[in-house]
Design a protein around this motif. Structure first.
Motif, PDB file in Angstrom:
ATOM      1  N   MET A   1       0.808  -1.222   0.000  1.00 13.24           N
ATOM      2  CA  MET A   1       0.000   0.000   0.000  1.00 13.24           C
ATOM      3  C   MET A   1       0.843   1.275   0.000  1.00 13.24           C
ATOM      4  SD  MET A   1      -3.016  -1.173   2.632  1.00 13.24           S
ATOM      5  CE  MET A   1      -3.889   0.378   2.515  1.00 13.24           C
ATOM      6  N   GLY A   2       2.116   1.173   0.366  1.00 15.42           N
ATOM      7  CA  GLY A   2       2.973   2.359   0.343  1.00 15.42           C
ATOM      8  C   GLY A   2       3.755   2.533  -0.942  1.00 15.42           C
ATOM      9  N   ARG A   3       3.548   1.621  -1.910  1.00 11.13           N
ATOM     10  CA  ARG A   3       4.367   1.647  -3.118  1.00 11.13           C
ATOM     11  C   ARG A   3       4.184   2.929  -3.918  1.00 11.13           C
ATOM     12  NH1 ARG A   3       3.598  -3.568  -6.571  1.00 11.13           N
ATOM     13  NH2 ARG A   3       4.370  -4.468  -4.620  1.00 11.13           N
ATOM     14  N   SER A   4       2.976   3.463  -3.939  1.00  8.76           N
ATOM     15  CA  SER A   4       2.728   4.675  -4.725  1.00  8.76           C
ATOM     16  C   SER A   4       3.505   5.872  -4.210  1.00  8.76           C
ATOM     17  CB  SER A   4       1.232   4.993  -4.734  1.00  8.76           C
ATOM     18  OG  SER A   4       0.768   5.271  -3.414  1.00  8.76           O
ATOM     19  N   LYS A   5       3.873   5.845  -2.928  1.00  6.77           N
ATOM     20  CA  LYS A   5       4.588   6.992  -2.363  1.00  6.77           C
ATOM     21  C   LYS A   5       5.987   7.136  -2.946  1.00  6.77           C
ATOM     22  CE  LYS A   5       3.656   5.896   1.996  1.00  6.77           C
ATOM     23  NZ  LYS A   5       3.560   6.009   3.486  1.00  6.77           N
ATOM     24  N   TYR A   6       6.585   6.034  -3.365  1.00  7.63           N
ATOM     25  CA  TYR A   6       7.891   6.138  -4.009  1.00  7.63           C
ATOM     26  C   TYR A   6       7.793   6.982  -5.279  1.00  7.63           C
ATOM     27  CZ  TYR A   6       9.971   2.615  -0.946  1.00  7.63           C
ATOM     28  OH  TYR A   6      10.461   1.934   0.148  1.00  7.63           O
ATOM     29  N   GLN A   7       6.786   6.699  -6.078  1.00  9.64           N
ATOM     30  CA  GLN A   7       6.589   7.472  -7.306  1.00  9.64           C
ATOM     31  C   GLN A   7       6.296   8.930  -6.978  1.00  9.64           C
ATOM     32  OE1 GLN A   7       3.498   5.935  -9.814  1.00  9.64           O
ATOM     33  NE2 GLN A   7       3.862   7.385 -11.464  1.00  9.64           N
ATOM     34  N   GLN A   8       5.505   9.170  -5.948  1.00 14.15           N
ATOM     35  CA  GLN A   8       5.172  10.541  -5.570  1.00 14.15           C
ATOM     36  C   GLN A   8       6.387  11.330  -5.101  1.00 14.15           C
ATOM     37  OE1 GLN A   8       2.191   9.744  -2.646  1.00 14.15           O
ATOM     38  NE2 GLN A   8       0.662   9.072  -4.147  1.00 14.15           N
ATOM     39  N   LEU A   9       7.387  10.609  -4.601  1.00 10.29           N
ATOM     40  CA  LEU A   9       8.628  11.244  -4.142  1.00 10.29           C
ATOM     41  C   LEU A   9       9.721  11.233  -5.205  1.00 10.29           C
ATOM     42  CD1 LEU A   9       8.715   9.700  -0.573  1.00 10.29           C
ATOM     43  CD2 LEU A   9       8.584  12.155  -1.060  1.00 10.29           C
ATOM     44  N   GLY A  10       9.437  10.658  -6.366  1.00  6.85           N
ATOM     45  CA  GLY A  10      10.439  10.552  -7.405  1.00  6.85           C
ATOM     46  C   GLY A  10      11.483   9.500  -7.106  1.00  6.85           C
ATOM     47  N   MET A  11      11.091   8.472  -6.352  1.00  5.52           N
ATOM     48  CA  MET A  11      11.995   7.397  -5.958  1.00  5.52           C
ATOM     49  C   MET A  11      11.560   6.091  -6.616  1.00  5.52           C
ATOM     50  SD  MET A  11      12.057   8.370  -1.893  1.00  5.52           S
ATOM     51  CE  MET A  11      13.145   7.003  -1.418  1.00  5.52           C
ATOM     52  N   THR A  12      12.468   5.134  -6.648  1.00  5.35           N
ATOM     53  CA  THR A  12      12.148   3.809  -7.180  1.00  5.35           C
ATOM     54  C   THR A  12      12.200   2.788  -6.051  1.00  5.35           C
ATOM     55  OG1 THR A  12      14.478   3.394  -7.727  1.00  5.35           O
ATOM     56  CG2 THR A  12      13.091   4.373  -9.445  1.00  5.35           C
ATOM     57  N   THR A  13      11.511   1.680  -6.267  1.00  5.12           N
ATOM     58  CA  THR A  13      11.513   0.605  -5.275  1.00  5.12           C
ATOM     59  C   THR A  13      11.391  -0.737  -5.976  1.00  5.12           C
ATOM     60  OG1 THR A  13      10.389  -0.275  -3.305  1.00  5.12           O
ATOM     61  CG2 THR A  13       9.000   0.708  -5.006  1.00  5.12           C
ATOM     62  N   ALA A  14      11.929  -1.756  -5.340  1.00  3.36           N
ATOM     63  CA  ALA A  14      11.770  -3.110  -5.855  1.00  3.36           C
ATOM     64  C   ALA A  14      10.350  -3.602  -5.566  1.00  3.36           C
ATOM     65  CB  ALA A  14      12.801  -4.033  -5.206  1.00  3.36           C
ATOM     66  N   ILE A  15       9.960  -4.645  -6.244  1.00  3.31           N
ATOM     67  CA  ILE A  15       8.634  -5.227  -6.068  1.00  3.31           C
ATOM     68  C   ILE A  15       8.735  -6.426  -5.130  1.00  3.31           C
ATOM     69  CG2 ILE A  15       6.650  -6.265  -7.209  1.00  3.31           C
ATOM     70  CD1 ILE A  15       7.163  -3.342  -7.939  1.00  3.31           C
ATOM     71  N   PHE A  16       7.912  -6.392  -4.092  1.00  5.59           N
ATOM     72  CA  PHE A  16       7.879  -7.482  -3.127  1.00  5.59           C
ATOM     73  C   PHE A  16       6.469  -8.042  -3.036  1.00  5.59           C
ATOM     74  CE2 PHE A  16      11.372  -4.738  -1.801  1.00  5.59           C
ATOM     75  CZ  PHE A  16      12.402  -5.646  -1.694  1.00  5.59           C
ATOM     76  N   GLU A  17       6.347  -9.197  -2.388  1.00  4.05           N
ATOM     77  CA  GLU A  17       5.050  -9.844  -2.238  1.00  4.05           C
ATOM     78  C   GLU A  17       4.802 -10.185  -0.781  1.00  4.05           C
ATOM     79  OE1 GLU A  17       4.522 -13.221  -4.753  1.00  4.05           O
ATOM     80  OE2 GLU A  17       5.559 -12.290  -6.461  1.00  4.05           O
ATOM     81  N   ALA A  18       3.532 -10.340  -0.455  1.00  2.00           N
ATOM     82  CA  ALA A  18       3.171 -10.779   0.890  1.00  2.00           C
ATOM     83  C   ALA A  18       3.583 -12.235   1.071  1.00  2.00           C
ATOM     84  CB  ALA A  18       1.673 -10.621   1.105  1.00  2.00           C
ATOM     85  N   PRO A  19       3.935 -12.629   2.276  1.00  5.15           N
ATOM     86  CA  PRO A  19       4.323 -14.025   2.527  1.00  5.15           C
ATOM     87  C   PRO A  19       3.119 -14.947   2.471  1.00  5.15           C
ATOM     88  CG  PRO A  19       4.203 -12.816   4.576  1.00  5.15           C
ATOM     89  CD  PRO A  19       3.999 -11.801   3.487  1.00  5.15           C
ATOM     90  N   ASP A  20       3.373 -16.229   2.280  1.00  2.00           N
ATOM     91  CA  ASP A  20       2.302 -17.222   2.300  1.00  2.00           C
ATOM     92  C   ASP A  20       1.687 -17.297   3.699  1.00  2.00           C
ATOM     93  OD1 ASP A  20       2.940 -17.763  -0.331  1.00  2.00           O
ATOM     94  OD2 ASP A  20       4.169 -19.522   0.161  1.00  2.00           O
ATOM     95  N   THR A  21       0.407 -17.567   3.750  1.00  4.62           N
ATOM     96  CA  THR A  21      -0.278 -17.643   5.040  1.00  4.62           C
ATOM     97  C   THR A  21       0.297 -18.756   5.912  1.00  4.62           C
ATOM     98  OG1 THR A  21      -1.991 -19.041   4.026  1.00  4.62           O
ATOM     99  CG2 THR A  21      -2.414 -16.668   4.131  1.00  4.62           C
ATOM    100  N   SER A  22       0.814 -19.815   5.275  1.00  2.00           N
ATOM    101  CA  SER A  22       1.392 -20.915   6.057  1.00  2.00           C
ATOM    102  C   SER A  22       2.631 -20.453   6.816  1.00  2.00           C
ATOM    103  CB  SER A  22       1.732 -22.092   5.147  1.00  2.00           C
ATOM    104  OG  SER A  22       2.672 -21.711   4.147  1.00  2.00           O
ATOM    105  N   ILE A  23       3.415 -19.577   6.204  1.00  3.13           N
ATOM    106  CA  ILE A  23       4.612 -19.054   6.864  1.00  3.13           C
ATOM    107  C   ILE A  23       4.221 -18.129   8.006  1.00  3.13           C
ATOM    108  CG2 ILE A  23       6.558 -17.466   6.572  1.00  3.13           C
ATOM    109  CD1 ILE A  23       7.178 -20.251   5.628  1.00  3.13           C
ATOM    110  N   LEU A  24       3.213 -17.318   7.791  1.00  5.43           N
ATOM    111  CA  LEU A  24       2.738 -16.441   8.866  1.00  5.43           C
ATOM    112  C   LEU A  24       2.267 -17.266  10.057  1.00  5.43           C
ATOM    113  CD1 LEU A  24       0.749 -13.787   6.795  1.00  5.43           C
ATOM    114  CD2 LEU A  24       2.992 -13.512   7.848  1.00  5.43           C
TER     115      LEU A  24
END
Length: 278
Positions: free
Chosen positions: A222-245
């Motif tokens: 949900m915070g990914r858009s803020k990088y663009q708003q700040l002129g910054m770049t970020t890598a793409i990550f994913e949520a962990p599997d529910t089994s790991i949680l």
């Protein structure tokens, strides 16, 4: 009153009615500047201590502002009745609030005089003396432990975790109340080895009963858009599997003899400011 708040502290947001940053209903004060560079960070506006411009919803908004200590106290006092009714209080977060220890230290006598519960949300990468100077007047530390493996920690946060683990160990040894927070990111710290390393570290702490709460924080984008708003770049990550949680909750919960909490996803798409305290 034994201290006078210094003239300025640098924040990027103040959020009222928070229920995710410690017990009860709270006001969370977000300090600007951080000593880590977590590759998955969802608050990129908190990383730098300098003021920045965020292009948000078609408007250029300054991120970062300086606030007088007495002015901040006035804002924090507004919800004293809510704090009392809900067993809430004030949380200093960030960024890394412990980078502005002098400012926080001068506020604490005023907050304690009003019997306001104080929590500090920290990632631990500051000198140990910072915690020693505050611990007598802080009711709860919300301590984020990212990764135990030192190589992986440096790879994904930019720094060693030696000082972080030292500070955590010292807080536990002093039996300082701690809510342990565990961010979990797929491909970063979601392996069985990560869980076993964390469990082993916690088992090595004889006074670990001072860890009174456990919160597992799954990654969200949900915070990914803020990088663009700040002129910054970020890598793409994913949520962990529910089994790991579930494995994190079960294994670490058993080590600490605590019923863990699984945090919900939340992030601010635009930050507040001196004219927009939420």
């Amino acid at each position: 009153m034994t201290a006078v708040p210094p003239s300025q502290g640098r924040l990027f947001d103040i959020q009222r009615y928070s229920v995710s940053d410690g017990p009860g209903i709270r006001t969370t004060v977000f300090f600007k500047g951080c000593s880590l560079r977590c590759s998955w960070c969802h608050n990129p506006e908190a990383l730098l201590s300098k003021k920045q411009t965020m292009h948000c919803n078609g408007i250029d908004k300054q991120v970062g502002y300086d606030i007088d200590g007495l002015e901040l106290l006035k804002l924090l006092y507004r919800d004293k009745s809510l704090y009392q009714k809900s067993d809430g209080g004030v949380t200093f977060s960030g960024g890394e609030p412990m980078l502005q220890t002098d400012y926080i230290r001068s506020l604490l006598p005023y907050l304690k005089r009003e019997n306001i519960h104080v929590a500090i949300d920290t990632a631990g990468n500051v000198p140990s003396s910072a915690y020693q100077s505050l611990s007598d007047e802080v009711d709860l530390f919300l301590f984020d432990l990212k990764i135990i493996d030192p190589v992986k920690h440096r790879q994904h946060t930019g720094v060693s975790n030696k000082q972080i683990l030292k500070n955590f160990t010292q807080l536990v040894a002093r039996q300082q109340p701690i809510e342990l927070r565990l961010p979990v990111i797929k491909g970063i710290n979601d392996s069985e080895a990560d869980i076993k390393q964390l469990a082993s570290f916690l088992l090595s702490l004889p006074q670990r009963a001072s860890i009174t709460e456990l919160k597992v924080l799954p990654y969200h984008a949900m915070g990914r858009s803020k990088y663009q708003q700040l002129g910054m770049t970020t890598a793409i990550f994913e949520a962990p599997d529910t089994s790991i949680l579930a494995q994190y909750q079960q294994t670490i919960g058993q080590v600490l003899d605590i019923d863990p909490t699984l945090a919900s996803s939340q992030s601010n798409t635009c930050t507040g400011g001196p004219d927009g305290v939420r």
